[in-house]
Design an enzyme around this catalytic site. Structure first.
Site, PDB file in Angstrom:
ATOM      1  N   ARG A 209       0.847  -1.202   0.000  1.00  0.00           N
ATOM      2  CA  ARG A 209       0.000   0.000   0.000  1.00  0.00           C
ATOM      3  C   ARG A 209       0.881   1.250   0.000  1.00  0.00           C
ATOM      4  O   ARG A 209       0.605   2.216  -0.697  1.00  0.00           O
ATOM      5  CB  ARG A 209      -0.930  -0.019   1.213  1.00  0.00           C
ATOM      6  CG  ARG A 209      -2.038  -1.060   1.094  1.00  0.00           C
ATOM      7  CD  ARG A 209      -3.119  -0.858   2.131  1.00  0.00           C
ATOM      8  NE  ARG A 209      -2.861  -1.617   3.321  1.00  0.00           N
ATOM      9  CZ  ARG A 209      -3.399  -2.814   3.604  1.00  0.00           C
ATOM     10  NH1 ARG A 209      -4.249  -3.377   2.771  1.00  0.00           N
ATOM     11  NH2 ARG A 209      -3.110  -3.443   4.714  1.00  0.00           N
ATOM     12  N   PHE A 225     -11.343  -4.366  -6.452  1.00  0.00           N
ATOM     13  CA  PHE A 225     -11.376  -5.330  -5.341  1.00  0.00           C
ATOM     14  C   PHE A 225     -10.903  -4.611  -4.077  1.00  0.00           C
ATOM     15  O   PHE A 225      -9.973  -5.048  -3.401  1.00  0.00           O
ATOM     16  CB  PHE A 225     -10.498  -6.559  -5.631  1.00  0.00           C
ATOM     17  CG  PHE A 225     -10.754  -7.229  -6.956  1.00  0.00           C
ATOM     18  CD1 PHE A 225     -11.806  -8.117  -7.098  1.00  0.00           C
ATOM     19  CD2 PHE A 225      -9.959  -6.963  -8.065  1.00  0.00           C
ATOM     20  CE1 PHE A 225     -12.041  -8.753  -8.325  1.00  0.00           C
ATOM     21  CE2 PHE A 225     -10.195  -7.576  -9.286  1.00  0.00           C
ATOM     22  CZ  PHE A 225     -11.231  -8.472  -9.424  1.00  0.00           C
ATOM     23  N   ASP A 247     -15.973  -2.725  -5.507  1.00  0.00           N
ATOM     24  CA  ASP A 247     -16.092  -4.012  -4.806  1.00  0.00           C
ATOM     25  C   ASP A 247     -17.548  -4.455  -4.883  1.00  0.00           C
ATOM     26  O   ASP A 247     -18.442  -3.639  -5.113  1.00  0.00           O
ATOM     27  CB  ASP A 247     -15.652  -3.860  -3.338  1.00  0.00           C
ATOM     28  CG  ASP A 247     -15.212  -5.191  -2.719  1.00  0.00           C
ATOM     29  OD1 ASP A 247     -13.990  -5.392  -2.554  1.00  0.00           O
ATOM     30  OD2 ASP A 247     -16.091  -6.030  -2.405  1.00  0.00           O
ATOM     31  N   ASN A 274     -20.372  -0.151  -5.999  1.00  0.00           N
ATOM     32  CA  ASN A 274     -20.640  -1.586  -5.878  1.00  0.00           C
ATOM     33  C   ASN A 274     -20.881  -2.137  -7.275  1.00  0.00           C
ATOM     34  O   ASN A 274     -21.923  -1.897  -7.887  1.00  0.00           O
ATOM     35  CB  ASN A 274     -21.855  -1.852  -4.981  1.00  0.00           C
ATOM     36  CG  ASN A 274     -22.050  -3.350  -4.759  1.00  0.00           C
ATOM     37  OD1 ASN A 274     -21.723  -4.165  -5.628  1.00  0.00           O
ATOM     38  ND2 ASN A 274     -22.563  -3.718  -3.596  1.00  0.00           N
ATOM     39  N   ALA A 275     -19.896  -2.852  -7.788  1.00  0.00           N
ATOM     40  CA  ALA A 275     -20.030  -3.455  -9.116  1.00  0.00           C
ATOM     41  C   ALA A 275     -19.030  -4.591  -9.255  1.00  0.00           C
ATOM     42  O   ALA A 275     -18.023  -4.626  -8.541  1.00  0.00           O
ATOM     43  CB  ALA A 275     -19.781  -2.400 -10.193  1.00  0.00           C
ATOM     44  N   ASP A 297      -6.389  -6.092  -7.004  1.00  0.00           N
ATOM     45  CA  ASP A 297      -6.015  -6.993  -5.907  1.00  0.00           C
ATOM     46  C   ASP A 297      -7.133  -8.009  -5.687  1.00  0.00           C
ATOM     47  O   ASP A 297      -7.841  -7.975  -4.681  1.00  0.00           O
ATOM     48  CB  ASP A 297      -5.754  -6.166  -4.634  1.00  0.00           C
ATOM     49  CG  ASP A 297      -5.260  -7.033  -3.487  1.00  0.00           C
ATOM     50  OD1 ASP A 297      -4.813  -8.167  -3.740  1.00  0.00           O
ATOM     51  OD2 ASP A 297      -5.337  -6.583  -2.330  1.00  0.00           O
ATOM     52  N   CYS A 337      -2.890 -13.345  -5.090  1.00  0.00           N
ATOM     53  CA  CYS A 337      -2.654 -13.910  -3.755  1.00  0.00           C
ATOM     54  C   CYS A 337      -2.848 -15.417  -3.771  1.00  0.00           C
ATOM     55  O   CYS A 337      -2.991 -16.043  -2.726  1.00  0.00           O
ATOM     56  CB  CYS A 337      -3.560 -13.248  -2.726  1.00  0.00           C
ATOM     57  SG  CYS A 337      -5.305 -13.540  -3.031  1.00  0.00           S
TER      58      CYS A 337
END
Ligand code: SAH
Length: 393
Positions: A209, A225, A247, A274-275, A297, A337
């Site tokens: 970050r 994300f 997100d 929000n999507a 991410d 990740c």
């Protein structure tokens, strides 16, 4: 009496290299009647003592080794020693934050046990039969080391099913607040330890970050994300003109908005959207919308090796779209990740995405997980978070 497991001939090799897992197929004989989570001694086919671990009859990963020292006993003192040692290695981080991963499972010699510290709250994940068996010892050790801290167990992770264990969340000691406020590099965040993802916050991205925020000055950022928007706070603090958090979780986006206020930043500099990222990136492309800095991410796309090809397609898709949305000289910070995604393959996917997007791209920096998520040299599986900072030429 400790049960004794004898391995098939030739199957001692990974243990001799101090890798902590033994699969069912490697076991020739079980002497005694070990129950779930019991401590067993593991011998090579020639009778040589190899290690001592936790037996997990329901899992293909039948034993996880606690110790490779024959005279080391798995008792209260064992857990105290291991946790204390892990905590000591994190001590210097606490100058810049009051939240870190205290115990990173196999990589700290405690297979199946993850412990995160958030201010005065410890959050444990006990993910193996052995961890489950020794819950009381772990709590005893934590209370000795952190007498003023509350302890929450977040064992609500699917992987427990493979060990034949129920998913559960429970308070192990003290009072758990609804939200725990942490401070990381001078910024403040609220962690929903009971309901948030994993143990509530992504500690592994702490350094990244900061590194990404170095590119944010005077730039318009799309944070894909976003979860609770920690990256957005860093970028705005770093001088970004505007950040869009993207997100599919309303609760995460609500928290992201709270984080803007909590850090004294202006709400108008941060949009919560929000999507679905896959759809929204396409919508932006259709609109001709562009950004200066895009962060990708995503959650883990690879759950097992069979999903790797499909996962590569997913990574390529979002990276290709993001590269198309970047202005000239724009920056892409992209992550995977998934532990099962090899680093070189991830780099290749991003390189292929650049080619298909028709953009010339430089890799400026390779990123990985923060140091409180160390990788044990004998356990390369511990390396899971990979990232790239890319520049569109
Ligand atoms: N970057 C975050 C962590 C990301 S976790 C941080 O540093 O804190 C992954 C996030 O992706 C979760 O919040 C999840 O809700 C979100 N997510 C998963 N699939 C998604 C999708 N298809 N579109 C948008 N968000 C998604």
């Amino acid at each position: 009496m400790t049960a004794i497991l004898t391995l098939e001939a030739g199957r001692e090799k990974s243990l001799l290299r101090r890798h902590p897992w033994i699969f069912a197929s490697a076991i020739r004989h079980i002497g005694g009647k070990p129950r779930k989570g019991d401590t067993v001694d593991v011998l090579a086919s020639d009778g040589r003592w190899l290690g001592r671990g936790a037996y997990s009859p329901d899992s293909a990963m039948r034993v996880r080794i606690w110790t490779f020292e024959q005279n080391e006993v798995v008792d209260n003192a064992f857990f105290l020693r291991r946790i204390e040692q892990a905590a000591r290695a994190r001590q210097h981080l606490l100058e810049h934050t009051n939240a870190c991963r205290l115990v990173a499972a196999e990589c700290d010699g405690l297979p199946g046990i993850t412990i995160d510290l958030y201010a005065k709250v410890l959050v444990c994940q006990l993910l193996s039969a052995g961890a489950e068996k020794h819950r009381d010892k772990i709590v005893w050790a934590l209370r000795k080391l952190y007498p003023e801290h509350a302890i929450l167990e977040r064992s609500d992770v699917q992987i427990r099913e493979k060990e034949g264990l129920p998913l559960l969340t429970q308070t192990l000691h003290g009072e758990i607040p609804e939200l725990v406020e942490i401070e990381e590099n001078g910024l403040r965040f609220l962690v929903d330890v009971k309901n948030g993802h994993k143990t509530g916050y992504y500690l592994d991205q702490r350094n990244n970050r900061q590194l990404v925020a170095n590119y944010a000055r005077d730039r318009e950022v799309l944070n894909c994300f976003s979860y609770t928007g920690a990256m957005a706070v860093y970028c705005l603090q770093g001088g970004a003109t505007h950040v869009t958090n993207l997100d599919v979780s309303d609760s995460a986006l609500e928290m992201a908005a709270r984080h803007i206020a909590l850090n004294g930043l202006l709400q108008e500099r941060c949009t919560q959207l929000n999507a679905d990222v896959f759809a929204q990136l396409r919508a932006y492309r259709a609109e001709g919308r562009q950004f200066d800095l895009i962060v990708l991410d995503p959650p883990k796309f690879v759950e097992n090796k069979r999903h790797l090809t499909q996962a590569c397609r997913g990574y390529k898709d979002i990276n290709l779209l993001a590269l198309q949305l970047l202005k000239p000289e724009g920056i892409l910070a992209t992550f995977s990740c998934s532990g099962l995604m090899p680093e070189e393959l991830f780099h290749k996917v991003v390189a292929d995405a650049a080619l298909d997007a028709g953009r010339s791209v430089q890799f400026l920096r390779k990123l990985s997980q923060a140091e409180d998520h160390p990788v044990l040299s004998t356990y390369p599986e511990g390396y899971y978070l990979k990232g790239l900072i890319c520049r569109v030429v």
